[in-house]
Motif scaffolding. Structure first.
Motif, mmCIF file in Angstrom:
data_model
loop_
_atom_site.group_PDB
_atom_site.id
_atom_site.type_symbol
_atom_site.label_atom_id
_atom_site.label_comp_id
_atom_site.label_asym_id
_atom_site.label_seq_id
_atom_site.Cartn_x
_atom_site.Cartn_y
_atom_site.Cartn_z
ATOM 1 N N LYS A 285 0.930 -1.019 -0.080
ATOM 2 C CA LYS A 285 0.106 -0.122 0.003
ATOM 3 C C LYS A 285 0.945 1.231 -0.121
ATOM 4 C CE LYS A 285 -3.720 0.461 0.521
ATOM 5 N NZ LYS A 285 -4.930 0.544 -0.653
ATOM 6 N N ALA A 286 2.052 1.186 0.954
ATOM 7 C CA ALA A 286 3.018 2.200 0.830
ATOM 8 C C ALA A 286 3.500 2.541 -0.522
ATOM 9 C CB ALA A 286 3.796 2.271 1.797
ATOM 10 N N VAL A 287 4.021 1.671 -1.152
ATOM 11 C CA VAL A 287 4.488 1.691 -2.637
ATOM 12 C C VAL A 287 3.751 2.183 -3.319
ATOM 13 C CG1 VAL A 287 5.239 0.227 -4.591
ATOM 14 C CG2 VAL A 287 6.312 -0.042 -2.244
ATOM 15 N N VAL A 288 2.319 1.911 -3.488
ATOM 16 C CA VAL A 288 1.580 2.457 -4.414
ATOM 17 C C VAL A 288 0.902 4.029 -3.947
ATOM 18 C CG1 VAL A 288 -1.022 2.294 -5.135
ATOM 19 C CG2 VAL A 288 0.099 0.202 -4.855
ATOM 20 N N ALA A 289 0.984 4.250 -2.847
ATOM 21 C CA ALA A 289 1.164 5.580 -2.801
ATOM 22 C C ALA A 289 2.231 6.464 -3.259
ATOM 23 C CB ALA A 289 0.776 5.910 -1.301
ATOM 24 N N ALA A 290 3.316 6.169 -3.049
ATOM 25 C CA ALA A 290 4.630 6.580 -3.583
ATOM 26 C C ALA A 290 4.463 6.444 -5.152
ATOM 27 C CB ALA A 290 5.958 5.825 -2.877
ATOM 28 N N LEU A 291 4.207 5.522 -5.711
ATOM 29 C CA LEU A 291 4.009 5.372 -7.229
ATOM 30 C C LEU A 291 3.237 6.579 -7.841
ATOM 31 C CD1 LEU A 291 4.234 1.605 -8.156
ATOM 32 C CD2 LEU A 291 6.174 3.144 -8.263
ATOM 33 N N LYS A 292 2.032 6.875 -7.098
ATOM 34 C CA LYS A 292 1.276 8.070 -7.515
ATOM 35 C C LYS A 292 1.713 9.349 -7.278
ATOM 36 C CE LYS A 292 -3.257 5.388 -6.632
ATOM 37 N NZ LYS A 292 -4.354 5.354 -5.717
ATOM 38 N N ALA A 293 2.688 9.460 -6.366
ATOM 39 C CA ALA A 293 3.124 10.694 -5.964
ATOM 40 C C ALA A 293 4.338 10.877 -6.892
ATOM 41 C CB ALA A 293 3.587 10.831 -4.658
ATOM 42 N N PHE A 294 5.078 9.957 -7.225
ATOM 43 C CA PHE A 294 6.090 10.036 -8.405
ATOM 44 C C PHE A 294 6.206 8.906 -9.236
ATOM 45 C CE2 PHE A 294 7.420 10.780 -3.835
ATOM 46 C CZ PHE A 294 8.111 11.959 -3.846
ATOM 47 N N PRO A 295 5.300 9.433 -10.257
ATOM 48 C CA PRO A 295 5.004 8.880 -11.436
ATOM 49 C C PRO A 295 6.201 8.230 -12.318
ATOM 50 C CG PRO A 295 4.189 11.004 -11.976
ATOM 51 C CD PRO A 295 4.548 10.686 -10.400
ATOM 52 N N GLN A 296 7.340 8.875 -12.358
ATOM 53 C CA GLN A 296 8.445 8.350 -13.003
ATOM 54 C C GLN A 296 8.993 7.012 -12.521
ATOM 55 O OE1 GLN A 296 10.958 11.678 -13.607
ATOM 56 N NE2 GLN A 296 12.896 10.687 -14.748
ATOM 57 N N CYS A 334 -3.150 -2.870 -7.309
ATOM 58 C CA CYS A 334 -3.110 -3.007 -5.973
ATOM 59 C C CYS A 334 -3.699 -1.690 -5.410
ATOM 60 C CB CYS A 334 -1.526 -2.904 -5.349
ATOM 61 S SG CYS A 334 -1.000 -4.689 -5.966
ATOM 62 N N ASP A 335 -4.061 -0.722 -6.316
ATOM 63 C CA ASP A 335 -4.412 0.461 -5.700
ATOM 64 C C ASP A 335 -5.827 0.501 -5.430
ATOM 65 O OD1 ASP A 335 -4.666 0.103 -8.668
ATOM 66 O OD2 ASP A 335 -5.487 2.046 -9.014
ATOM 67 N N LYS A 336 -6.726 -0.729 -5.990
ATOM 68 C CA LYS A 336 -8.030 -0.803 -5.785
ATOM 69 C C LYS A 336 -8.419 -1.608 -4.698
ATOM 70 C CE LYS A 336 -8.545 -0.100 -10.811
ATOM 71 N NZ LYS A 336 -9.116 -0.669 -11.891
ATOM 72 N N LYS A 337 -7.451 -2.273 -3.987
ATOM 73 C CA LYS A 337 -7.604 -3.381 -3.001
ATOM 74 C C LYS A 337 -7.304 -2.704 -1.728
ATOM 75 C CE LYS A 337 -6.655 -7.006 -6.392
ATOM 76 N NZ LYS A 337 -6.004 -8.124 -7.069
ATOM 77 N N GLY A 338 -7.897 -3.404 -0.738
ATOM 78 C CA GLY A 338 -7.692 -3.002 0.801
ATOM 79 C C GLY A 338 -6.592 -3.972 1.376
ATOM 80 N N LEU A 339 -6.322 -3.844 2.661
ATOM 81 C CA LEU A 339 -5.191 -4.680 3.354
ATOM 82 C C LEU A 339 -5.816 -5.995 3.569
ATOM 83 C CD1 LEU A 339 -4.462 -2.115 5.937
ATOM 84 C CD2 LEU A 339 -3.027 -2.565 4.422
ATOM 85 N N LEU A 340 -6.912 -6.307 3.597
ATOM 86 C CA LEU A 340 -7.405 -8.026 3.984
ATOM 87 C C LEU A 340 -7.591 -8.508 2.370
ATOM 88 C CD1 LEU A 340 -10.383 -7.503 6.520
ATOM 89 C CD2 LEU A 340 -7.886 -8.105 6.646
#
Length: 450
Positions: A285-296, A334-340
């Motif tokens: 989840k943290a990686v997905v958030a970072a990829l959205k913030a830094f699309p490169q 992974c951006d569309k899924k929750g932790l469970l």
């Protein structure tokens, strides 16, 4: 009448995949979904299950055969009364029976030269005789005109991916056919000998200048044992050598305070005992958030090395350690899924990797990879970028450290992170920002839940 059915190879995403193991024999009873054979592609080992239960009457494949989608694995006498008559065997060539439906005429092929010492060509009966045709042995000079290399489209694509001029590769298959192992061996030899393989313009400057691999008789120093590498290890080795040699790696290290995250993870696990919630799902989840913030970081270079392809989807590869070697299955969207849901997907795909049941769709399309050694140990390491991705996250074992909070040193659970990246695409400042953002996401559980 017995209900004879054929078990076929499903869509495996590749052509000419070798059979490395036959798991049943004639006379065996098999259940539905019981594995019949094991295939091994360049990325994974997979078992092919039976689509129905019954008794094996005939095996059509053996170890070493190369198969594609639709190939017949076995003829099985299915359980229950016959629902439909068994398919009639094809008439032998040379008999008077005509096929029910005439096949389309094949394109004309060049006539092979007569075999020395024989008065007729293979597969052609003398005039006036009626005899079954004998299939001539495969010869690359007949199948491929001139000096063209004899290789399937999949092997040619594999060679292009490695940057190899397939004209330089010698085939070890029947009739000189080039196999994947031949391409991998060519790259290994080029790297070890210092010779420069014919590669694309992006890596042709300078080349590799390496000393020959040392030849040592280890037996003269003491007792030894030789153990062959698995096919996955051989091909992974060639891929890793290419990635390390052709991608300018830099690794950025960072620490993440996961004290609150770990407390929440344990609470969530206690409330959902049917699902194992590992720290890895929070890292995804943290990686997905970072990829959205830094699309490169969510990008790949094209084959020319002159364009950057930015991806709008978020598929994360997870390195899984198996007895046969390391594989990297991919969890999609992974951006569309929750932790469970991520925890469930991770458990399923990890089990399939260890049971050799991964399909090609589960091994492709990744945007970013995570290699976690947290369950083993260590502090920091340098993971190798999984081309054509441009970055990979290495996760080590968390440890409790005293951290200054402005008033005193307090015990905090710290997770070491190692971010390797392609310096052609990402500079040091951007990588430092990405790693810092990632650590902040893991350090504040509220951000992950947004």
């Amino acid at each position: 009448m017995a209900d004879l059915k054929e078990a076929h190879v499903p869509d495996i995403g590749h052509a000419d995949v070798p059979v490395i193991e036959v798991l049943v024999k004639v006379g065996d009873r098999v259940e539905k979904e019981q594995s019949l054979i094991t295939l091994e592609s360049d990325k994974a080992t997979m078992e092919v299950p039976s689509p129905f239960a019954g008794v094996v009457k005939e095996m059509k494949l053996k170890v070493g055969d190369e198969v594609s989608e639709g190939a017949v694995i076995a003829v099985i006498e299915a359980d229950g009364a016959a629902a439909a008559p068994a398919p009639a065997p094809a008439p032998e060539q040379g008999k008077d029976e005509a096929p029910a439906k005439p096949a389309a005429p094949a394109p004309a092929q060049p006539t092979p030269a007569p075999v020395a010492g024989q008065g007729v060509q293979p597969g052609i009966a003398p005039e006036g005789d009626v005899a079954p045709q004998v299939r001539p042995p495969v010869d690359a000079r007949v199948v491929m005109p001139g000096d063209a290399p004899y290789a399937s489209p999949a092997i040619r694509a594999f060679a292009r991916e490695l940057g190899v001029d397939i004209q330089q590769v010698k085939g070890s298959g029947r009739g000189g056919r080039i196999q994947r192992d031949d391409v991998s061996a060519y790259v290994k030899h080029a790297l070890a000998s210092g010779a420069r393989p014919a590669i694309g313009a992006s890596a042709s400057v300078g080349g590799l200048s390496l000393l020959p691999w040392p030849k040592v008789d280890f037996a003269k120093f003491g007792e030894i044992e030789e153990k062959p590498l698995s096919r996955i290890q051989k091909i992974s080795g060639a891929n890793l050598a290419r990635n390390w040699a052709m991608i300018p790696h830099v690794t950025q290290h960072e620490d993440a305070d996961i004290t609150e995250m770990e407390a929440f993870r344990k609470q969530l696990g206690a409330e959902n005992k049917d699902v194992k919630i590992s720290p890895l799902v929070f890292q995804i989840k943290a990686v997905v958030a970072a990829l959205k913030a830094f699309p490169q970081f969510n990008a790949s270079l094209d084959e020319s090395g002159e364009k950057l392809i930015l991806k709008k989807y978020f598929h994360i590869g997870i390195a899984v350690d198996t007895p046969d070697g390391l594989v990297v299955p991919v969890i999609r969207d992974c951006d569309k899924k929750g932790l469970l849901e991520l925890a469930n997907d991770l458990a399923v795909i990890s089990k399939k990797a260890r049971d050799k049941k991964l399909g090609p769709a589960e091994m492709s399309g990744g945007c970013f990879s995570i290699s976690s050694l947290g369950g083993i140990g260590g502090t920091y390491f340098t993971p190798i970028v999984n081309a054509p991705e441009v970055a990979i996250l290495g996760v080590s074992k968390s440890v409790t450290k005293p951290v200054w909070n402005g008033k005193e040193f307090a015990p905090r659970l710290v997770l070491p992170l190692s971010l390797s990246y392609d310096h052609r695409v990402i500079d040091g400042a951007l990588a430092a920002r990405f790693a810092s953002f990632l650590a902040n996401q893991l350090g504040d559980i509220r951000r992950l839940l947004l």
